[in-house]
Write an enzyme that holds these catalytic residues in place. Structure first.
Site, short mmCIF file in Angstrom:
data_model
loop_
_atom_site.label_atom_id
_atom_site.label_comp_id
_atom_site.label_asym_id
_atom_site.label_seq_id
_atom_site.Cartn_x
_atom_site.Cartn_y
_atom_site.Cartn_z
N GLY A 13 -45.54 -12.58 -15.99
CA GLY A 13 -45.23 -13.80 -15.28
C GLY A 13 -46.25 -14.10 -14.20
O GLY A 13 -47.44 -13.81 -14.34
N SER A 14 -45.78 -14.64 -13.09
CA SER A 14 -46.68 -15.15 -12.06
C SER A 14 -47.44 -14.07 -11.29
O SER A 14 -48.38 -14.38 -10.57
CB SER A 14 -45.91 -16.02 -11.08
N THR A 15 -47.04 -12.79 -11.44
CA THR A 15 -47.83 -11.74 -10.78
C THR A 15 -49.25 -11.71 -11.34
O THR A 15 -50.19 -11.30 -10.65
CB THR A 15 -47.18 -10.36 -10.93
#
Length: 486
Positions: A216-218
């Site tokens: 995801g956004s990591t």
């Protein structure tokens, strides 16, 4: 001698020669292989004929040995806080072999390693019992406890690393199991094993090393690093040429943002603060699939890691088109990663662009406590320059100060982080994974970088977020490391 007798004699001679060759092949060429074979019961009996050496954390053993009533096996393995340490130690079982540290360092722990030849020889003359050596780990008991208790009944994993050295400080995975429950070879041990094997939640799976998840956004911090390294952007506070909405190349599909957030032409700092899909999706396309892959590989993607336990390779997909590059650059499509890998990403940024090779065996030592070997820190790669790493630090620290990661704040400590909520399942039907990666900085530098993934929880779908579920766990692990150094 007549012809038939001569043929019989030659044939018998060939048989004797074949037997001699076979006998020498078994006794000399394959001797080591047969001696160490899992099918050689004498090896198994010898493994448990005496007390096994210990695995040590913070100067204290987290393993032990106890006497048994078995006619074949004099001792069996025991564990202190077995479920908490199982992802690190693995298990040593009379019936089911051994895994991880217990397996990889079996020679030291049993005393059969060539490095302990002198100790074995001396024991023969002194009459002392044979003893195994010890394996001293890099892990922090306080950090491991914080990670394990933070995960609690949630399914997930935590990996924590010392950015300066690569020492692994915590490696937790839940649900877990107690290696003591099947360390023997009784019916009870067999029942415990079968129950674990049949458990749909896979408690024996080491989620910190062996499970890969969409990050995801990591993953946006990797995309930001690639954009800086390849000159697509020059500064964290420069505007990006990013429309909102952003239509992915070659499609009519718009890449959405979550909520009403200021993403149009946002700066890198603001884009990370609000986790703008549009900005990082477009940046990935502008950087290009090949350059994105190059940067991801420098962080450790697409390669197995050995710490020394094997960690599955995290994947940034190859041979993808532009729309797939956009999705991959925000941690979706086929991008997948282990928690260890994302801890490595955070550690490289915290260490000013230098990625150290992760490891969890500090030293091996003989039964008399003499040191046999010491692991020295080793640089693995330089994913980004010091200047760009410090830019990313500014961005990640903004995320924790006033962005989506405020629950990772620690009084008196500078914390940088990035949240992530990764969709998965057919048509994103399943509860998302909650991610948080972070590092802490004190006056002495950065002592810890952490990655946390919560695979599922009792929270409703709308309440699942990296900032809400994963960030508090990372905070407690970082605080435990910092407090242990005071």
């Amino acid at each position: 001698m007549n012809k038939p007798l001569r043929r019989v004699a030659i044939f018998c001679g060939l048989l004797i020669l074949a037997l001699l060759i076979r006998d020498n092949w078994l006794q000399y060429v394959r001797a080591d292989e047969l001696n160490s074979s899992d099918f050689n019961r004498r090896v198994l009996i010898e493994r448990y004929a005496h007390e096994r050496g210990n695995i040590i954390v913070d100067g204290k053993p987290i393993t032990g040995s106890t006497k048994t009533d078995s006619s074949d096996f004099a001792y069996k393995r025991t564990y202190v806080n077995g479920p908490m340490w199982a992802p690190v130690t693995g298990y040593a079982s009379q019936a089911f072999d051994a895994t991880q540290i217990e397996k990889l360092e079996d020679g030291i722990l049993t005393g059969n390693d060539d490095q302990l030849f002198f100790d074995r020889t001396l024991a023969m003359f002194t009459g002392e019992k044979k003893q195994g050596g010890d394996v001293v780990l890099t892990l922090s008991g306080a950090a491991q406890k914080a990670a394990y208790e933070g995960l609690g009944k949630k399914k997930g994993a935590v990996a924590a690393i010392d950015p300066k050295t690569g020492k692994i400080l915590a490696l937790a995975s839940t649900p877990s199991y107690d290696p003591s429950s099947f360390a023997g070879n009784s019916d009870k041990d067999g029942e415990a094993w079968s129950k674990l094997e049949e458990d749909k939640d896979q408690p024996k799976l080491n989620r910190a090393l062996r499970e890969t998840y969409p990050p995801g956004s990591t993953f946006k911090v990797v995309t930001a690093a690639a954009a800086l390294e390849h000159g697509v952007v020059s500064g964290v506070d420069d505007k990006t040429d990013s429309p909102d909405p952003y239509t992915m190349p070659g499609t009519t599909t718009k890449l959405p943002n979550e909520g009403n957030i200021p993403c149009k032409n946002a700066t890198l700092r603001v884009a990370l603060q609000y986790s703008c899909n549009t900005v990082f999706g477009k940046l990935g396309v502008d950087v290009g699939a090949d350059n994105m892959l190059e940067t991801a590989k420098k962080f450790g993607f697409n390669s197995e890691q050995f710490v020394p336990v094997r960690a599955n390779a995290s994947i940034f997909p190859e041979k993808i088109n532009e729309s797939q590059t956009a999705l991959s650059s925000i941690g979706q499509f086929d991008t997948r990663t282990t928690p260890l890998q994302m801890a490595m990403v955070a550690a490289a940024i915290a260490n000013d662009g230098k990625l150290m090779k992760p490891y969890m065996i500090d030293q091996l030592r003989a039964p008399n406590l003499d040191q046999l070997s010491q692991t020295d820190p080793e640089e693995l790669s330089r994913p980004l320059t010091q200047e760009h790493a410090q830019m990313l630090q500014q961005m990640m620290e903004t995320v924790v100060k006033e962005g989506t990661g405020t629950k990772a704040q620690i009084d008196g400590v500078t914390v940088g982080g990035k949240t992530g909520t990764a969709q998965h399942g057919e048509n994103n039907s399943k509860n998302p994974y909650a991610w948080f990666i972070s590092y802490a900085k004190t006056d002495a530098g950065s002592p810890v970088a952490v990655a946390v993934v919560v695979e599922d929880s009792d929270a409703s779908r709308d309440d699942i977020s990296g900032g809400g579920l994963a960030a508090p766990i990372a905070r407690d692990v970082m605080k435990a490391v910092i407090d242990s150094k005071k």
